[in-house]
Design an enzyme around this catalytic site. Structure first.
Site, PDB file in Angstrom:
ATOM      1  N   LYS A 172       0.858  -1.187   0.000  1.00 48.37           N
ATOM      2  CA  LYS A 172       0.000   0.000   0.000  1.00 48.37           C
ATOM      3  C   LYS A 172       0.895   1.238   0.000  1.00 48.37           C
ATOM      4  O   LYS A 172       1.977   1.220   0.598  1.00 48.37           O
ATOM      5  CB  LYS A 172      -0.878   0.020   1.265  1.00 48.37           C
ATOM      6  CG  LYS A 172      -2.123   0.850   1.119  1.00 48.37           C
ATOM      7  CD  LYS A 172      -3.236   0.106   0.403  1.00 48.37           C
ATOM      8  CE  LYS A 172      -4.433   0.989   0.148  1.00 48.37           C
ATOM      9  NZ  LYS A 172      -5.528   0.243  -0.494  1.00 48.37           N
ATOM     10  N   VAL A 191     -26.397   2.361  -2.609  1.00 51.75           N
ATOM     11  CA  VAL A 191     -26.604   1.978  -4.008  1.00 51.75           C
ATOM     12  C   VAL A 191     -25.793   2.890  -4.932  1.00 51.75           C
ATOM     13  O   VAL A 191     -26.310   3.555  -5.810  1.00 51.75           O
ATOM     14  CB  VAL A 191     -28.108   1.933  -4.386  1.00 51.75           C
ATOM     15  CG1 VAL A 191     -28.733   0.660  -3.868  1.00 51.75           C
ATOM     16  CG2 VAL A 191     -28.866   3.147  -3.844  1.00 51.75           C
ATOM     17  N   VAL A 217     -21.178  -0.050  -6.939  1.00 49.51           N
ATOM     18  CA  VAL A 217     -21.324  -1.501  -6.778  1.00 49.51           C
ATOM     19  C   VAL A 217     -22.764  -1.862  -6.408  1.00 49.51           C
ATOM     20  O   VAL A 217     -23.354  -2.774  -6.983  1.00 49.51           O
ATOM     21  CB  VAL A 217     -20.350  -2.042  -5.700  1.00 49.51           C
ATOM     22  CG1 VAL A 217     -20.490  -3.560  -5.583  1.00 49.51           C
ATOM     23  CG2 VAL A 217     -18.907  -1.680  -6.022  1.00 49.51           C
TER      24      VAL A 217
HETATM   25  P1  NAD Z   1     -19.795   4.467  -4.015  1.00 53.48           P
HETATM   26  O1  NAD Z   1     -19.257   5.648  -3.323  1.00 53.48           O
HETATM   27  O2  NAD Z   1     -20.096   4.538  -5.471  1.00 53.48           O
HETATM   28  O3  NAD Z   1     -21.140   3.966  -3.279  1.00 53.48           O
HETATM   29  C1  NAD Z   1     -21.328   4.000  -1.914  1.00 53.48           C
HETATM   30  C2  NAD Z   1     -22.742   4.460  -1.671  1.00 53.48           C
HETATM   31  O4  NAD Z   1     -23.039   4.357  -0.276  1.00 53.48           O
HETATM   32  C3  NAD Z   1     -22.987   5.902  -2.064  1.00 53.48           C
HETATM   33  O5  NAD Z   1     -24.103   5.990  -2.911  1.00 53.48           O
HETATM   34  C4  NAD Z   1     -23.227   6.609  -0.744  1.00 53.48           C
HETATM   35  O6  NAD Z   1     -24.118   7.691  -0.845  1.00 53.48           O
HETATM   36  C5  NAD Z   1     -23.798   5.491   0.094  1.00 53.48           C
HETATM   37  N1  NAD Z   1     -23.690   5.678   1.539  1.00 53.48           N
HETATM   38  C6  NAD Z   1     -22.698   6.269   2.250  1.00 53.48           C
HETATM   39  N2  NAD Z   1     -22.965   6.226   3.564  1.00 53.48           N
HETATM   40  C7  NAD Z   1     -24.148   5.595   3.689  1.00 53.48           C
HETATM   41  C8  NAD Z   1     -24.946   5.229   4.780  1.00 53.48           C
HETATM   42  N3  NAD Z   1     -24.597   5.518   6.040  1.00 53.48           N
HETATM   43  N4  NAD Z   1     -26.127   4.590   4.559  1.00 53.48           N
HETATM   44  C9  NAD Z   1     -26.505   4.293   3.297  1.00 53.48           C
HETATM   45  N5  NAD Z   1     -25.775   4.616   2.214  1.00 53.48           N
HETATM   46  C10 NAD Z   1     -24.601   5.243   2.396  1.00 53.48           C
HETATM   47  O7  NAD Z   1     -18.751   3.279  -3.708  1.00 53.48           O
HETATM   48  P2  NAD Z   1     -18.660   1.875  -4.438  1.00 53.48           P
HETATM   49  O8  NAD Z   1     -17.559   1.925  -5.417  1.00 53.48           O
HETATM   50  O9  NAD Z   1     -20.013   1.442  -4.846  1.00 53.48           O
HETATM   51  O10 NAD Z   1     -18.140   0.968  -3.244  1.00 53.48           O
HETATM   52  C11 NAD Z   1     -19.016   0.562  -2.205  1.00 53.48           C
HETATM   53  C12 NAD Z   1     -18.233  -0.182  -1.137  1.00 53.48           C
HETATM   54  O11 NAD Z   1     -17.611  -1.349  -1.721  1.00 53.48           O
HETATM   55  C13 NAD Z   1     -17.094   0.625  -0.513  1.00 53.48           C
HETATM   56  O12 NAD Z   1     -16.953   0.234   0.826  1.00 53.48           O
HETATM   57  C14 NAD Z   1     -15.883   0.181  -1.312  1.00 53.48           C
HETATM   58  O13 NAD Z   1     -14.691   0.338  -0.576  1.00 53.48           O
HETATM   59  C15 NAD Z   1     -16.204  -1.277  -1.520  1.00 53.48           C
HETATM   60  N6  NAD Z   1     -15.553  -1.869  -2.690  1.00 53.48           N
HETATM   61  C16 NAD Z   1     -15.762  -1.349  -3.930  1.00 53.48           C
HETATM   62  C17 NAD Z   1     -15.159  -1.932  -5.030  1.00 53.48           C
HETATM   63  C18 NAD Z   1     -15.417  -1.414  -6.420  1.00 53.48           C
HETATM   64  O14 NAD Z   1     -15.150  -2.134  -7.385  1.00 53.48           O
HETATM   65  N7  NAD Z   1     -15.927  -0.211  -6.574  1.00 53.48           N
HETATM   66  C19 NAD Z   1     -14.307  -3.047  -4.863  1.00 53.48           C
HETATM   67  C20 NAD Z   1     -14.122  -3.568  -3.583  1.00 53.48           C
HETATM   68  C21 NAD Z   1     -14.744  -2.964  -2.502  1.00 53.48           C
END
Ligand code: NAD
Length: 355
Positions: free
Chosen positions: A80, A181, A184
């Site tokens: 990292k 939502v 992912v």
């Molecule tokens: P994103 O920011 O697009 O989506 C996260 C969503 O959660 C947002 O719409 C946000 O408004 C919502 N949110 C935040 N706090 C909230 C709460 N308290 N209650 C309800 N909703 C809430 O992020 P993402 O890329 O969709 O990733 C989602 C999660 O998955 C993260 O924890 C990320 O680290 C993990 N992740 C993502 C990937 C990827 O490919 N994008 C890969 C591995 C892990």
């Protein structure tokens, strides 16, 4: 903190610092373990309060990546990078390029990618100075948005859990509460709806909820209500730490399976889920689709291949559940055993057949 004691405690290989006066770069790269291959891990840019905080974060996240890549079946280790600074004020082309040159000095022992504070467009700038970077948004060999691959992996892992709990991995008629939502979560809701599940959704942004309700006819709930939904699966896809002392006893599901990183606020909450008879799909196993997607860039990207590898998350979740049952331990501990065992086994053959 004694850095060498800390490194010895968890077997870190290397901790490297960079200072570049011209760009103001203060960066740290932590390499935890390269038994399986070069250390993969994103670069986080954050205004850390102290250098010690930055070092601790780099070390902690690098070790997490070793487990994630090992358990995902990748021939990669864990590393990292952190850049100390405020991404909104301090991030410049010169700083990102200086960081790229820093990565280049390690000659491929560490491969960087995006993380908090570093976006896909920044990755393109870093790429101008080093080849050892993945997560490119566009162009030849780019993996693009990893979210669909992550979501697909989560669905495969969720099916394995449903099969274990209900004897049937089908989504049809199952109820799932999706928290968050975004990139992912949206794709997960699509799979769930197409599979015939009853889906509850929440988000802190109303427009995001409106979009999935309109696209898939799912049921919206308020952010605070999501923990209390009587459902088969709670699917956290927002922030980390959502399984905590306050929420764990509120859950009325049989399975926790979602994409969010670091879902357990503390390991004791993994024990609590186990004691409550709730099956927890360890986050770094079920959300490995993102890491799988970027790792595919190393040898020439192919989305179909990335999806194929993400499908294996079904088998990895099954393997974790088997270990947990055989050993009588919570699944988060079984996940660690799975990763450690793979590193030990592959490490052994590498020592025997030295080229
Ligand atoms: P994103 O920011 O697009 O989506 C996260 C969503 O959660 C947002 O719409 C946000 O408004 C919502 N949110 C935040 N706090 C909230 C709460 N308290 N209650 C309800 N909703 C809430 O992020 P993402 O890329 O969709 O990733 C989602 C999660 O998955 C993260 O924890 C990320 O680290 C993990 N992740 C993502 C990937 C990827 O490919 N994008 C890969 C591995 C892990």
């Amino acid at each position: 903190m004694s850095i060498f004691n800390e490194m010895a405690k968890y077997g870190y290989e290397q901790l490297v610092f960079a200072n570049d006066e011209a760009s103001g770069l203060h960066a740290i790269i932590a390499i935890h373990d390269t038994t399986l291959g070069p250390a993969l891990g994103g670069c986080r840019m954050w205004p850390y309060e102290s250098e010690e905080d930055a070092i601790i974060d780099a070390l902690r996240l690098a070790r997490g990546m070793t487990y994630k890549t090992a358990a995902a079946g990748l021939d990669l280790g864990g590393g990292k990078a952190v850049i100390i600074g405020d991404p909104r004020k301090d991030k410049t082309e010169t700083l990102l390029r200086a960081f790229g040159r820093f990565v280049e000095t390690l000659k491929g022992r560490y491969i960087t990618a995006e993380d908090v504070g570093i976006c896909a467009e920044d990755v393109e700038i870093i790429r101008m100075e080093t080849q050892h970077v993945v997560g490119l948004p566009r162009g030849p060999g780019a993996g693009g948005d990893p979210s669909p691959v992550t979501a697909y992996g989560v669905i495969c892992g969720m099916r394995a859990c449903l099969e274990r709990v209900y004897g049937d991995g089908s989504l049809k008629g199952r109820s799932v509460a999706v928290q968050g939502v975004g990139n992912v979560g949206y794709c997960i809701v699509k799979h769930l709806s197409e599979g015939g599940a009853k889906v509850y959704v929440t988000d802190v942004f109303k427009e995001k909820i409106d979009r999935v309700v309109e696209d898939f006819g799912v049921l919206p709930v308020l952010p605070e209500e999501i923990y209390d939904i009587d459902c088969d699966v709670f699917c956290p896809c927002a922030l980390g730490g959502v399984i905590n002392a306050e929420t764990v006893t509120r859950l009325k599901c049989k399975i926790v399976a979602g994409s969010a990183n670091n879902q357990l606020a503390d390991e004791c909450h993994g024990d609590a889920l186990h004691d409550l008879g709730i099956l927890y799909a360890p986050d770094y196993i079920i959300n490995a689709g993102g890491a799988i997607n970027v790792s595919e860039e190393i040898c020439g990207y192919d989305r179909e291949k990335a999806m194929g590898k993400a499908a294996w998350i079904y088998h990895r979740i099954k393997a974790v559940m088997d270990i947990a049952e055989e050993e009588g331990i919570p699944t988060y501990q079984a996940a660690s055993l799975l990763a450690e065992e793979r590193i030990a086994k592959i490490g052994r053959i590498r020592r025997i057949f030295v080229p």
